[in-house]
Enzyme design. Structure first.
Site, PDB file in Angstrom:
ATOM      1  N   GLU A 161      16.542  48.183  47.401  1.00 52.11           N
ATOM      2  CA  GLU A 161      17.291  46.973  47.013  1.00 52.11           C
ATOM      3  C   GLU A 161      18.788  47.239  47.044  1.00 52.11           C
ATOM      4  OE1 GLU A 161      18.950  47.870  44.101  1.00 52.11           O
ATOM      5  OE2 GLU A 161      17.638  49.647  44.198  1.00 52.11           O
ATOM      6  N   GLU A 304      18.719  51.501  46.696  1.00 51.53           N
ATOM      7  CA  GLU A 304      18.550  51.260  48.147  1.00 51.53           C
ATOM      8  C   GLU A 304      17.166  51.659  48.644  1.00 51.53           C
ATOM      9  OE1 GLU A 304      21.495  53.356  50.455  1.00 51.53           O
ATOM     10  OE2 GLU A 304      23.171  52.357  49.505  1.00 51.53           O
TER      11      GLU A 304
END
Lengths: 336, 336
Positions: A161, A304
């Site tokens: 994310e 991430e």
């Protein structure tokens, strides 16, 4: 899970030249992969990390070390292959799939999966992040991205994310669903100082107060206190379970999605693999609440999907152990 | 360590598109590699795991789940590429170097490094494992194996070992040098039951009593309570430090060698990288005593170097992060 495939995997593991169980979580992962896929020796070569990107209205409260404009800037960085998750995914032989599910900017790039539900969430300190319908739509986006990749043969997913400010809604979800105290759940995110940390805690308390989400209705909690990328990852997890695929959970924000997914559908829990324990303060308590034990302790706090992608290596290692090790019989080694 | 190279590595890390320090131990490893080699971006592609094999006279006390004949059987398994460490080394792109430093059998194989000091140690429950001269000779073997590989360009080493019974001398070393209690230091090794565990503790107590090694003389402790493969690994660690190479420490037995090496020459400590925390009971306390924090928690307890080799992946990942990530400037991303 397919118990017969798990028993076959276990029998294979116990025939190999090592004390039974001595490869610990590598053996557990091999068993789990067999149970999930229904095959004692599944082909897990196709892997993808799904990076969901969304913005957060709560950023206007000044809870992050970075400005909100970094979300779209980093999306372009993912698409150009320059972010940490890109490097680690290349190292792991995995694909990076970047989804705009709620970035507060107009983005266009041939590699981007454009599924914007809205331009950022509402400010949770004042009202709901999104409507229940928007949360459902975001979950559907994650589910469908997985369905498409699964149709192409991908059987291992990692949650990733990007969303400046997203440790704040994640902490709010942890307090609302996990019952932790605010001071346990709220941490420094990308690196705020003591004063900002105290402020961030008070923002989370205001968010809980302003929304009064129903802790027995995980979708209500997600819609009121969550984020678009978090809802998208809930869909990724549900989609992976539905497609008999492994889903490796990254750090604090991804674990918030795992917490919600586990409440919405506890059947998806056995499909999850915890990757790392983040340095973010609430992550240990979050993983315990879900019932996950992380494999790596690297003091990472980037998100991430970086921690999850690092752990793809262990899935490959477990597969090679199953395929390549000698047995006690073939190697002529005495047993205990 | 080369501080200027470490500063250069740190400056590079801080220019990359991520919050400062957010990759945790991956960043620490990149800094450490720079400091050790004197190069901000060293080439760490050539890696080797050195598996030292030796037997233990204390096996006659019945302290292991496996018969002593398994040591030479497993050496042949290493040489034929069928053991767990072979599989994981292939996965990591590393070489396996197997050294007979004290196996109680006549072994001959084109791939074997034959450096036998003696056929197994003496029974430490009754007297010394070996003489001081034999311990020195075993250290020299490890040092020379590293020197030869370093001359060929290898700059990353992992410690590995095989020796049925070798958690017993390792626990004795931990009690003698680390000051832990016997019940803290002695664990189940390859998998003994409660009764055998109690017996193993009493054997370690008899060994400490029979040898009365001088805790201020690490070589005395190593010779009286250690093992030939443990002494060989002390040499591997000292050799790696002398050749400005990284040495990744495996589990309980390897850590016993690291404990001894750190006492003999504290300058070698910054060259060590802890890999995993083993399930073997005393390993956490052992690592704390040395001052090492492990990267992975996989509940492994196999030895051979398996945990260390799994962590080679992180060294490669750290190198790629340094080389391949975009900077804030190149990607046009705003800073905090």
């Amino acid at each position: 899970l397919d118990l017969r495939a798990m028993e076959e995997a276990q029998a294979r593991l116990d025939s190999l030249t090592k004390p039974p169980g001595s490869l610990g979580k590598l053996e557990a992962v091999a068993r789990q992969a067999a149970g999930i896929t229904g095959e004692p020796l599944p082909d897990l070569s196709r892997k993808a990390v799904i990076v969901m990107a969304g913005d957060h209205g709560v950023c206007e409260e000044g809870i992050s070390a970075f400005p909100a404009e970094v979300t779209p800037q980093m999306v372009l960085n993912f698409l150009n292959g320059g972010a940490a998750v890109n490097v680690l995914a290349r190292h792991a032989g995995a694909e990076v799939v970047c989804v705009d599910i709620g970035v507060n900017a107009d983005l266009s790039h041939p590699g981007l999966v454009s599924k914007k539900i809205r331009r950022g969430t509402g400010n949770i300190a004042r009202g709901p992040a999104m409507s229940r319908e928007e949360a459902e739509a975001a979950i559907a986006v994650g589910y469908e991205v997985v369905a498409e990749l699964a149709a192409g043969g991908t059987r291992v997913f990692a949650t990733g994310e990007m969303g400046i400010g997203n440790t704040t809604p994640s902490a709010a979800l942890l307090v609302a669903l996990g019952g932790l105290k605010t001071e346990e759940a709220v941490g420094r995110g990308t690196g705020i100082d003591d004063a900002r940390l105290l402020h961030k805690r008070s923002v989370v308390e205001r968010a809980l107060e302003a929304n009064r989400a129903d802790p027995n209705d995980a979708l209500d909690v997600l819609a009121k206190l969550g984020g678009l990328e978090i809802a998208g990852l809930v869909g990724v997890i549900l989609g992976a379970a539905a497609h008999r695929s492994l889903v490796v959970i990254d750090g604090f924000i991804s674990s918030a999605a795992a917490l919600v997914a586990g409440r919405l559908a506890p059947e998806c829990l056995p499909y999850m693999i915890a990757s790392h324990r983040s340095l973010e303060q609430g992550h240990g308590g979050m993983l315990e609440t879900i019932g996950l034990a992380p494999m790596i302790h690297m003091d990472m706090r980037l998100g991430e999907g970086t921690g999850a992608v690092l752990c793809f290596h262990f899935l490959d290692a477990a597969g090679r152990i199953m395929r390549e090790m000698a047995t006690f019989e073939s190697a002529g080694v005495s047993q205990a």
